[in-house]
Design a protein around this motif. Structure first.
Motif, PDB file in Angstrom:
ATOM      1  N   LEU A   1       6.085  -6.442   9.978  1.00 27.54           N
ATOM      2  CA  LEU A   1       5.905  -5.133   9.319  1.00 27.54           C
ATOM      3  C   LEU A   1       4.429  -4.804   9.166  1.00 27.54           C
ATOM      4  O   LEU A   1       4.040  -3.634   9.225  1.00 27.54           O
ATOM      5  N   THR A   2       3.584  -5.824   8.985  1.00 30.78           N
ATOM      6  CA  THR A   2       2.137  -5.576   8.907  1.00 30.78           C
ATOM      7  C   THR A   2       1.651  -4.904  10.184  1.00 30.78           C
ATOM      8  O   THR A   2       0.901  -3.925  10.135  1.00 30.78           O
ATOM      9  N   PHE A   3       2.103  -5.402  11.336  1.00 28.59           N
ATOM     10  CA  PHE A   3       1.657  -4.806  12.597  1.00 28.59           C
ATOM     11  C   PHE A   3       2.406  -3.500  12.901  1.00 28.59           C
ATOM     12  O   PHE A   3       1.901  -2.667  13.644  1.00 28.59           O
ATOM     13  N   HIS A   4       3.591  -3.336  12.319  1.00 27.96           N
ATOM     14  CA  HIS A   4       4.286  -2.041  12.374  1.00 27.96           C
ATOM     15  C   HIS A   4       3.344  -0.955  11.836  1.00 27.96           C
ATOM     16  O   HIS A   4       3.271   0.150  12.365  1.00 27.96           O
ATOM     17  N   LEU A   5       2.580  -1.292  10.782  1.00 26.13           N
ATOM     18  CA  LEU A   5       1.668  -0.326  10.182  1.00 26.13           C
ATOM     19  C   LEU A   5       0.353  -0.213  10.956  1.00 26.13           C
ATOM     20  O   LEU A   5      -0.365   0.781  10.802  1.00 26.13           O
TER      21      LEU A   5
ATOM     22  N   ILE B   1       6.897   5.300   7.602  1.00 22.69           N
ATOM     23  CA  ILE B   1       5.587   4.646   7.704  1.00 22.69           C
ATOM     24  C   ILE B   1       4.760   4.931   6.448  1.00 22.69           C
ATOM     25  O   ILE B   1       4.130   4.031   5.885  1.00 22.69           O
ATOM     26  N   ASP B   2       4.778   6.208   5.996  1.00 27.05           N
ATOM     27  CA  ASP B   2       4.032   6.545   4.777  1.00 27.05           C
ATOM     28  C   ASP B   2       4.535   5.744   3.572  1.00 27.05           C
ATOM     29  O   ASP B   2       3.743   5.284   2.744  1.00 27.05           O
ATOM     30  N   ASP B   3       5.859   5.586   3.479  1.00 26.61           N
ATOM     31  CA  ASP B   3       6.423   4.786   2.385  1.00 26.61           C
ATOM     32  C   ASP B   3       5.894   3.354   2.447  1.00 26.61           C
ATOM     33  O   ASP B   3       5.529   2.757   1.434  1.00 26.61           O
ATOM     34  N   LEU B   4       5.888   2.798   3.672  1.00 28.57           N
ATOM     35  CA  LEU B   4       5.480   1.399   3.831  1.00 28.57           C
ATOM     36  C   LEU B   4       3.985   1.221   3.551  1.00 28.57           C
ATOM     37  O   LEU B   4       3.572   0.222   2.959  1.00 28.57           O
ATOM     38  N   VAL B   5       3.186   2.218   3.975  1.00 27.83           N
ATOM     39  CA  VAL B   5       1.749   2.159   3.681  1.00 27.83           C
ATOM     40  C   VAL B   5       1.530   2.175   2.172  1.00 27.83           C
ATOM     41  O   VAL B   5       0.754   1.381   1.623  1.00 27.83           O
ATOM     42  N   ALA B   6       2.243   3.084   1.483  1.00 28.86           N
ATOM     43  CA  ALA B   6       2.094   3.165   0.024  1.00 28.86           C
ATOM     44  C   ALA B   6       2.555   1.866  -0.628  1.00 28.86           C
ATOM     45  O   ALA B   6       1.928   1.370  -1.576  1.00 28.86           O
ATOM     46  N   GLU B   7       3.632   1.298  -0.108  1.00 30.10           N
ATOM     47  CA  GLU B   7       4.155   0.040  -0.645  1.00 30.10           C
ATOM     48  C   GLU B   7       3.150  -1.094  -0.443  1.00 30.10           C
ATOM     49  O   GLU B   7       2.890  -1.890  -1.354  1.00 30.10           O
TER      50      GLU B   7
ATOM     51  N   ASP C   1      -0.128  -0.753  -0.040  1.00 29.19           N
ATOM     52  CA  ASP C   1      -1.303  -0.535  -0.885  1.00 29.19           C
ATOM     53  C   ASP C   1      -1.015  -0.912  -2.337  1.00 29.19           C
ATOM     54  O   ASP C   1      -1.819  -1.585  -2.985  1.00 29.19           O
ATOM     55  N   ARG C   2       0.142  -0.472  -2.852  1.00 24.82           N
ATOM     56  CA  ARG C   2       0.504  -0.849  -4.224  1.00 24.82           C
ATOM     57  C   ARG C   2       0.561  -2.363  -4.365  1.00 24.82           C
ATOM     58  O   ARG C   2       0.102  -2.940  -5.341  1.00 24.82           O
ATOM     59  N   GLY C   3       1.163  -3.003  -3.344  1.00 21.97           N
ATOM     60  CA  GLY C   3       1.312  -4.458  -3.392  1.00 21.97           C
ATOM     61  C   GLY C   3      -0.030  -5.173  -3.369  1.00 21.97           C
ATOM     62  O   GLY C   3      -0.275  -6.078  -4.172  1.00 21.97           O
ATOM     63  N   VAL C   4      -0.912  -4.769  -2.450  1.00 21.12           N
ATOM     64  CA  VAL C   4      -2.226  -5.435  -2.359  1.00 21.12           C
ATOM     65  C   VAL C   4      -3.015  -5.230  -3.649  1.00 21.12           C
ATOM     66  O   VAL C   4      -3.639  -6.160  -4.168  1.00 21.12           O
ATOM     67  N   ILE C   5      -2.966  -4.008  -4.195  1.00 21.88           N
ATOM     68  CA  ILE C   5      -3.662  -3.751  -5.462  1.00 21.88           C
ATOM     69  C   ILE C   5      -3.087  -4.631  -6.574  1.00 21.88           C
ATOM     70  O   ILE C   5      -3.828  -5.247  -7.347  1.00 21.88           O
ATOM     71  N   ALA C   6      -1.765  -4.726  -6.629  1.00 17.66           N
ATOM     72  CA  ALA C   6      -1.125  -5.547  -7.665  1.00 17.66           C
ATOM     73  C   ALA C   6      -1.544  -7.007  -7.525  1.00 17.66           C
ATOM     74  O   ALA C   6      -1.823  -7.686  -8.520  1.00 17.66           O
ATOM     75  N   VAL C   7      -1.603  -7.478  -6.305  1.00 23.91           N
ATOM     76  CA  VAL C   7      -2.006  -8.872  -6.072  1.00 23.91           C
ATOM     77  C   VAL C   7      -3.467  -9.076  -6.484  1.00 23.91           C
ATOM     78  O   VAL C   7      -3.810 -10.040  -7.176  1.00 23.91           O
ATOM     79  N   LEU C   8      -4.337  -8.153  -6.063  1.00 24.32           N
ATOM     80  CA  LEU C   8      -5.759  -8.271  -6.432  1.00 24.32           C
ATOM     81  C   LEU C   8      -5.928  -8.275  -7.948  1.00 24.32           C
ATOM     82  O   LEU C   8      -6.676  -9.084  -8.508  1.00 24.32           O
ATOM     83  N   ARG C   9      -5.231  -7.372  -8.616  1.00 22.35           N
ATOM     84  CA  ARG C   9      -5.354  -7.301 -10.076  1.00 22.35           C
ATOM     85  C   ARG C   9      -4.773  -8.546 -10.732  1.00 22.35           C
ATOM     86  O   ARG C   9      -5.336  -9.089 -11.679  1.00 22.35           O
ATOM     87  N   ALA C  10      -3.633  -9.004 -10.218  1.00 21.96           N
ATOM     88  CA  ALA C  10      -2.979 -10.180 -10.812  1.00 21.96           C
ATOM     89  C   ALA C  10      -3.881 -11.403 -10.727  1.00 21.96           C
ATOM     90  O   ALA C  10      -3.862 -12.268 -11.599  1.00 21.96           O
ATOM     91  N   LEU C  11      -4.675 -11.479  -9.662  1.00 22.56           N
ATOM     92  CA  LEU C  11      -5.548 -12.632  -9.476  1.00 22.56           C
ATOM     93  C   LEU C  11      -6.940 -12.384 -10.060  1.00 22.56           C
ATOM     94  O   LEU C  11      -7.856 -13.171  -9.842  1.00 22.56           O
ATOM     95  N   GLY C  12      -7.094 -11.272 -10.797  1.00 28.26           N
ATOM     96  CA  GLY C  12      -8.373 -10.987 -11.441  1.00 28.26           C
ATOM     97  C   GLY C  12      -9.466 -10.641 -10.453  1.00 28.26           C
ATOM     98  O   GLY C  12     -10.646 -10.882 -10.699  1.00 28.26           O
TER      99      GLY C  12
ATOM    100  N   HIS D   1      -7.398  14.099   4.617  1.00 26.61           N
ATOM    101  CA  HIS D   1      -6.063  13.696   4.168  1.00 26.61           C
ATOM    102  C   HIS D   1      -6.051  12.194   3.844  1.00 26.61           C
ATOM    103  O   HIS D   1      -5.517  11.758   2.814  1.00 26.61           O
ATOM    104  N   LEU D   2      -6.655  11.407   4.730  1.00 25.38           N
ATOM    105  CA  LEU D   2      -6.673   9.953   4.530  1.00 25.38           C
ATOM    106  C   LEU D   2      -7.459   9.590   3.262  1.00 25.38           C
ATOM    107  O   LEU D   2      -7.023   8.752   2.457  1.00 25.38           O
ATOM    108  N   VAL D   3      -8.610  10.242   3.075  1.00 27.15           N
ATOM    109  CA  VAL D   3      -9.427   9.943   1.887  1.00 27.15           C
ATOM    110  C   VAL D   3      -8.667  10.328   0.612  1.00 27.15           C
ATOM    111  O   VAL D   3      -8.637   9.567  -0.364  1.00 27.15           O
ATOM    112  N   ASP D   4      -8.006  11.494   0.637  1.00 24.45           N
ATOM    113  CA  ASP D   4      -7.223  11.914  -0.532  1.00 24.45           C
ATOM    114  C   ASP D   4      -6.098  10.922  -0.821  1.00 24.45           C
ATOM    115  O   ASP D   4      -5.798  10.625  -1.978  1.00 24.45           O
ATOM    116  N   ALA D   5      -5.459  10.435   0.254  1.00 29.32           N
ATOM    117  CA  ALA D   5      -4.344   9.494   0.072  1.00 29.32           C
ATOM    118  C   ALA D   5      -4.831   8.170  -0.513  1.00 29.32           C
ATOM    119  O   ALA D   5      -4.127   7.531  -1.301  1.00 29.32           O
ATOM    120  N   ALA D   6      -6.042   7.765  -0.141  1.00 25.65           N
ATOM    121  CA  ALA D   6      -6.556   6.468  -0.610  1.00 25.65           C
ATOM    122  C   ALA D   6      -7.181   6.563  -2.004  1.00 25.65           C
ATOM    123  O   ALA D   6      -7.320   5.549  -2.689  1.00 25.65           O
TER     124      ALA D   6
END
Lengths: 312, 312
Positions: free
Chosen positions: A236-240, A291-297, A299-310, B49-54
């Motif tokens: 899925l990473t390469f799908h994106l 694809i947009d859903d997966l990108v948002a998912e 991004d949310r996931g990576v941010i959550a991981v970064l925050r969780a690990l301080g 669009h990309l900058v706004d999304a990020a």
């Protein structure tokens, strides 16, 4: 008689080192009664120490009703341990002869039909079940270290394993809260260890050739693709990576990089069949997520991981 | 003249697709003025669009003082864009001839001494800087997708790159909040992509051979080793697989598994030199953290990741 997966009460853990002891802690946290056996001197002390060390983490993750460390029984006699089993998890050292003999001994002492699962990191059950009188109930249930935190269990039978045993074991582990992959092919290293081992071998080659240091290798993963992998796997990473065109665009346009010398592992030939199988697999896995859903998912996931690990 | 790394105000992003646009968003969030250039039709709209999304993600992670999307200037003329640069990040498609010509064009239009960095996924700068008049200032600065979230940047020069350029670029990216690996070997795919590519190729082989499905491959990573990799890289992870004996015990006792057919990638020969280099690297990386410290750190990290992703 084999109980239904939801009727298992007593789990026997044969071999209680780092992996077997991790299983003991996990099964206790899920409310099972656990009988531990290990022939090593001082094994009981080490096991209780390991369970105590894991308990705060397991408590934080949430204990099942009735979960209690007092439900651990240490039994120095293997047949006496196995006689109590509704399910057996074997976690002996990775030595084929040792595992063959131990599984035969467990088989001889365990009530009829009760499933015997092995934590082996890579042996095929076909090669381990050779001395068992009832090999149909033996199966691989391969965990990841530490078994009390990492959800994955890979379940796969050998040539003499009953298909029912694979289905039963998968269901049992799912009910126990694990994430199960039931494989229908017996492949050395199963799935996750093959992928992990390819990465590890490339890393060792790089150190041997002076291309990267140990620290650079670790940093390249923890601060790079390792941040995406708890969220989306490699496919899925390469799908994106293909933008709105997804995996189809990725393979059709970046397929030639498979011929680049980017690793010492020669690439699979990108036949139309392989291309279509990978694209179809990503589409199945994505389901109704665009694809947009997966990108948002992601991004949310990576941010959550970064925050969780301080680290944000 | 080349500014000091802390004096960079205007970053030129040449090529503003998924990767280049991600760089634009990142540099804006760090308070830079950014000039975007891309020859594609509709490129400016797609970029905005990309900058706004990020931006929501970047806001959540914390904007630098003065960060503002209004600091983005789109410039359709490449020389006019480059003339403003304190630093250039090139993110054109992966096509060697295209990159050679584009880097030469950028070199011709960019003020003397200003560093020109390429996002290439795997080309050596030695092969890309061939047409530049001032190749000493060209360097690879390889990000990971999405560049606005993943910290890693791999920095490596080509044969004609000045060593000062590698040092300057590493310092600039560090000041901009990135996690930098400065490589002294030019290896195709750099480090992270080589490791990732080995895993990906093994995965493709498994699909081609019918050994695993796309979904099983992804699940084996997201629910298995992928949960450890944001916390510890592959080397420290296996340092812990050796128990209290660490990597030394791991290699001395489990080294033979390197000869197992656990992947299609042949293993490096585990010479005494390689064994010692890996052990010493893990000891350096661990620093004053004991094995128990690292186990506790891993467990805390995995739990934090599981909770952050709503999976605990």
């Amino acid at each position: 008689m084999r109980p239904a997966p939801e009727e298992v009460r007593t789990v026997v853990c044969a071999g209680t080192g780092v992996i077997g002891g991790g299983w003991v802690a996990y099964f206790l946290s899920r409310g099972f009664r656990v009988v531990g056996w290990d022939p090593g001197s001082g094994a009981e002390d080490r096991l209780r120490h390991l369970v105590d060390a894991a308990w705060p983490a397991l408590t934080e993750l949430g204990l099942a009703d009735g979960a209690d460390r007092a439900n651990l029984v240490y039994e120095p006699d293997l047949p006496a341990a196995c006689a109590q089993a509704d399910f057996v998890q074997e976690s002996a050292p990775e030595d084929l002869d040792l595992k063959r003999r131990l599984l035969a001994d467990i088989d001889a002492a365990t009530p009829e039909g009760v499933v015997i699962s092995s934590s082996t990191s890579g042996y095929a059950m076909t090669d381990m079940q050779t001395e068992c009188t009832h090999p149909g109930r033996t199966v691989v249930g391969h965990p990841f270290n530490p078994p009390y935190l990492i959800p994955l269990v890979e379940v796969v039978g050998g040539k003499l394993t009953d298909p029912d045993t694979v289905a039963w074991t998968s269901e049992f582990f799912r009910l126990a809260g694990k994430s199960v992959i039931a494989m229908d092919h017996e492949v050395p290293g199963f799935i996750a260890n093959r992928l992990q081992e390819a990465l590890w071998r490339e890393a060792l080659h790089m150190v041997a050739a002076g291309e990267a240091t140990v620290e650079q290798i670790d940093l390249s993963i923890t601060d790079g693709p390792g941040l995406r992998w708890p969220v989306h796997g490699p496919m899925l990473t390469f799908h994106l990576a293909g933008g709105q065109g997804g995996m189809a665009h990725m393979l059709d346009h970046f397929g030639p990089s498979l011929l680049s010398p980017w690793t010492r592992l020669e690439a699979a030939e990108l036949t139309p069949e392989l291309r279509d199988a990978v694209v179809a697999g990503c589409d199945r896995e994505a389901g109704d997520r665009t694809i947009d859903d997966l990108v948002a998912e992601r991004d949310r996931g990576v941010i959550a991981v970064l925050r969780a690990l301080g680290r944000a």
